[in-house]
Design a protein around this motif. Sequence first.
Motif, PDB file in Angstrom:
ATOM      1  N   ILE A   1      69.345  19.741  77.728  1.00 46.42           N
ATOM      2  CA  ILE A   1      69.885  20.762  78.623  1.00 46.42           C
ATOM      3  C   ILE A   1      70.344  20.089  79.913  1.00 46.42           C
ATOM      4  O   ILE A   1      69.568  19.383  80.553  1.00 46.42           O
ATOM      5  CB  ILE A   1      68.809  21.831  78.963  1.00 46.42           C
ATOM      6  CG1 ILE A   1      68.150  22.388  77.694  1.00 46.42           C
ATOM      7  CG2 ILE A   1      69.402  22.947  79.823  1.00 46.42           C
ATOM      8  CD1 ILE A   1      69.068  23.157  76.774  1.00 46.42           C
ATOM      9  N   PHE A   2      71.617  20.316  80.269  1.00 45.77           N
ATOM     10  CA  PHE A   2      72.179  19.740  81.493  1.00 45.77           C
ATOM     11  C   PHE A   2      72.326  20.844  82.532  1.00 45.77           C
ATOM     12  O   PHE A   2      72.946  21.874  82.248  1.00 45.77           O
ATOM     13  CB  PHE A   2      73.592  19.185  81.229  1.00 45.77           C
ATOM     14  CG  PHE A   2      73.635  17.904  80.443  1.00 45.77           C
ATOM     15  CD1 PHE A   2      73.191  17.853  79.131  1.00 45.77           C
ATOM     16  CD2 PHE A   2      74.156  16.751  81.014  1.00 45.77           C
ATOM     17  CE1 PHE A   2      73.262  16.669  78.393  1.00 45.77           C
ATOM     18  CE2 PHE A   2      74.226  15.565  80.291  1.00 45.77           C
ATOM     19  CZ  PHE A   2      73.776  15.518  78.984  1.00 45.77           C
TER      20      PHE A   2
ATOM     21  N   LEU B   1      73.879  26.826  81.749  1.00 47.19           N
ATOM     22  CA  LEU B   1      73.412  25.460  81.493  1.00 47.19           C
ATOM     23  C   LEU B   1      74.175  24.926  80.292  1.00 47.19           C
ATOM     24  O   LEU B   1      74.559  25.691  79.408  1.00 47.19           O
ATOM     25  CB  LEU B   1      71.914  25.447  81.172  1.00 47.19           C
ATOM     26  CG  LEU B   1      70.962  25.917  82.283  1.00 47.19           C
ATOM     27  CD1 LEU B   1      69.577  26.170  81.707  1.00 47.19           C
ATOM     28  CD2 LEU B   1      70.909  24.899  83.414  1.00 47.19           C
ATOM     29  N   LEU B   2      74.369  23.613  80.250  1.00 43.44           N
ATOM     30  CA  LEU B   2      75.001  22.994  79.090  1.00 43.44           C
ATOM     31  C   LEU B   2      73.927  22.615  78.098  1.00 43.44           C
ATOM     32  O   LEU B   2      72.923  22.011  78.472  1.00 43.44           O
ATOM     33  CB  LEU B   2      75.732  21.704  79.487  1.00 43.44           C
ATOM     34  CG  LEU B   2      77.154  21.745  79.976  1.00 43.44           C
ATOM     35  CD1 LEU B   2      77.653  20.308  80.093  1.00 43.44           C
ATOM     36  CD2 LEU B   2      78.033  22.540  79.028  1.00 43.44           C
ATOM     37  N   GLN B   3      74.166  22.941  76.848  1.00 41.53           N
ATOM     38  CA  GLN B   3      73.210  22.593  75.807  1.00 41.53           C
ATOM     39  C   GLN B   3      73.908  21.615  74.860  1.00 41.53           C
ATOM     40  O   GLN B   3      74.915  21.942  74.250  1.00 41.53           O
ATOM     41  CB  GLN B   3      72.834  23.885  75.096  1.00 41.53           C
ATOM     42  CG  GLN B   3      71.838  23.772  74.000  1.00 41.53           C
ATOM     43  CD  GLN B   3      71.636  25.137  73.375  1.00 41.53           C
ATOM     44  OE1 GLN B   3      71.176  26.081  74.005  1.00 41.53           O
ATOM     45  NE2 GLN B   3      72.009  25.254  72.121  1.00 41.53           N
ATOM     46  N   VAL B   4      73.375  20.405  74.749  1.00 40.93           N
ATOM     47  CA  VAL B   4      74.034  19.349  73.977  1.00 40.93           C
ATOM     48  C   VAL B   4      73.053  18.731  72.992  1.00 40.93           C
ATOM     49  O   VAL B   4      71.940  18.370  73.373  1.00 40.93           O
ATOM     50  CB  VAL B   4      74.559  18.220  74.912  1.00 40.93           C
ATOM     51  CG1 VAL B   4      75.382  17.209  74.130  1.00 40.93           C
ATOM     52  CG2 VAL B   4      75.378  18.794  76.056  1.00 40.93           C
ATOM     53  N   ASP B   5      73.456  18.622  71.714  1.00 41.41           N
ATOM     54  CA  ASP B   5      72.616  17.933  70.733  1.00 41.41           C
ATOM     55  C   ASP B   5      73.133  16.513  70.573  1.00 41.41           C
ATOM     56  O   ASP B   5      74.244  16.310  70.084  1.00 41.41           O
ATOM     57  CB  ASP B   5      72.663  18.640  69.374  1.00 41.41           C
ATOM     58  CG  ASP B   5      72.033  20.020  69.431  1.00 41.41           C
ATOM     59  OD1 ASP B   5      71.236  20.256  70.364  1.00 41.41           O
ATOM     60  OD2 ASP B   5      72.324  20.854  68.564  1.00 41.41           O
TER      61      ASP B   5
ATOM     62  N   VAL C   1      68.650  16.715  83.628  1.00 48.54           N
ATOM     63  CA  VAL C   1      68.841  16.711  82.183  1.00 48.54           C
ATOM     64  C   VAL C   1      67.449  16.766  81.558  1.00 48.54           C
ATOM     65  O   VAL C   1      66.587  15.962  81.891  1.00 48.54           O
ATOM     66  CB  VAL C   1      69.549  15.430  81.691  1.00 48.54           C
ATOM     67  CG1 VAL C   1      69.747  15.484  80.174  1.00 48.54           C
ATOM     68  CG2 VAL C   1      70.890  15.255  82.396  1.00 48.54           C
ATOM     69  N   ILE C   2      67.247  17.754  80.690  1.00 45.54           N
ATOM     70  CA  ILE C   2      65.923  17.912  80.081  1.00 45.54           C
ATOM     71  C   ILE C   2      66.052  17.821  78.563  1.00 45.54           C
ATOM     72  O   ILE C   2      66.931  18.454  77.972  1.00 45.54           O
ATOM     73  CB  ILE C   2      65.318  19.292  80.433  1.00 45.54           C
ATOM     74  CG1 ILE C   2      65.191  19.444  81.954  1.00 45.54           C
ATOM     75  CG2 ILE C   2      63.964  19.484  79.763  1.00 45.54           C
ATOM     76  CD1 ILE C   2      64.887  20.872  82.366  1.00 45.54           C
ATOM     77  N   ARG C   3      65.192  17.030  77.948  1.00 44.67           N
ATOM     78  CA  ARG C   3      65.154  17.009  76.485  1.00 44.67           C
ATOM     79  C   ARG C   3      64.198  18.104  76.027  1.00 44.67           C
ATOM     80  O   ARG C   3      63.053  18.158  76.437  1.00 44.67           O
ATOM     81  CB  ARG C   3      64.660  15.650  75.975  1.00 44.67           C
ATOM     82  CG  ARG C   3      64.523  15.628  74.460  1.00 44.67           C
ATOM     83  CD  ARG C   3      64.425  14.230  73.913  1.00 44.67           C
ATOM     84  NE  ARG C   3      63.358  13.449  74.498  1.00 44.67           N
ATOM     85  CZ  ARG C   3      62.076  13.575  74.170  1.00 44.67           C
ATOM     86  NH1 ARG C   3      61.698  14.451  73.270  1.00 44.67           N
ATOM     87  NH2 ARG C   3      61.180  12.824  74.743  1.00 44.67           N
ATOM     88  N   GLU C   4      64.703  18.987  75.177  1.00 41.61           N
ATOM     89  CA  GLU C   4      63.855  20.071  74.674  1.00 41.61           C
ATOM     90  C   GLU C   4      62.965  19.538  73.580  1.00 41.61           C
ATOM     91  O   GLU C   4      63.424  18.945  72.612  1.00 41.61           O
ATOM     92  CB  GLU C   4      64.729  21.203  74.115  1.00 41.61           C
ATOM     93  CG  GLU C   4      65.184  22.160  75.155  1.00 41.61           C
ATOM     94  CD  GLU C   4      65.605  23.496  74.561  1.00 41.61           C
ATOM     95  OE1 GLU C   4      65.805  23.586  73.332  1.00 41.61           O
ATOM     96  OE2 GLU C   4      65.754  24.439  75.341  1.00 41.61           O
TER      97      GLU C   4
END
Length: 306
Positions: free
Chosen positions: A231-232, A259-263, A286-289
Amino acid sequence: MSEPILSLRKVNKKIGKNHIIKDLSFDVYPGEVFGFLGPNGAGKTTTIRMIVGLTNITSGEIIVNGNSISKNYKKAIENIGAIVENPELYPYLTARKNLIHFGRMSNNVTKEDIQHRLELVNLDHVKDEKVARFSLGMKQRLGIAQAMLHNPKILILDEPTNGLDPAGIRQMRDYLRKVAKEEGIAILVSSHVLSEMELMCDRFAIIQKGELVQVEDVSSEEQADIANRHIFEVNDVEKAKDILLSEYPDIAIEIHDNLLQVDATKEQIGSFITYLTSKGIILYQVIREKQTLEERFLQATNGEVS
Ligand SMILES: Nc1ncnc2c1ncn2[C@@H]1O[C@H](COP(=O)(O)OP(=O)(O)O)[C@@H](O)[C@H]1O
Ligand SMILES: [Mg+2]
């Protein structure tokens, strides 16, 4: 890694017309707690019964410490300690006397061995109490002490957390990890409750309808080459999304709640951060889920649970 203590190689089980286990292969190594996971009816108990020689293998091979369970049963089974159904204990005997009784069935079990096992499973303080008064968790632990009397190299437990309350499950987790570490033995533990296994196991296999879905490390999402959701938080989500897509057209990217959600993998995320910054986007965080085992299972099985 060292040699596996247990190997399943293309194991199949058919009962009548039912093909219950299909080409199942996985390895278990010394010192690890290996979770054998899958919904009810997936074939966990059937597989375990084949490993311990309680039922025949239709085709394929199971090797325990270098010995085939079907060709060299005696040598193979010496290495296994198992609780398949409920532990067989005498309720009117004390914990210690139960172990003395079962110890007589194996060679060279000393008083010291029994004392050591009682301490290992935290039953030393109740060793002279009758098993009839024990909680389910205490009985499970005594069952494990019993299954370990002959110094097996692998301990196999079929759904040992069934019926335990959260405190009992936590205790089981603590002492299984302790047993694996202190005794250097492998532990294969089956369960249909994935959330209970997350903190207990080092690696796990998931089966569904008798087929392997995946084998991986519990900590695999830490690995650099696996795509995880990130998540950015940025100053301009729309702009950031366009910038990323213009440079990396194939990435999975969405906007949620501003929020930007990027895989992406860890390495890709590094490039994205550099690129966004170079294009004037301000990154706040930037958070890693972290995905739970449950979520990873649902992902692996496309949401099918049985
Ligand atoms: N003796 C048997 N005869 C016929 N089918 C069986 C037998 N034992 C198990 N099965 C079937 O095999 C499948 C897997 O069962 P099981 O190994 O008990 O699953 P799990 O332990 O994962 O819940 C189920 O569909 C079950 O009905
Ligand atoms: Mg079962």
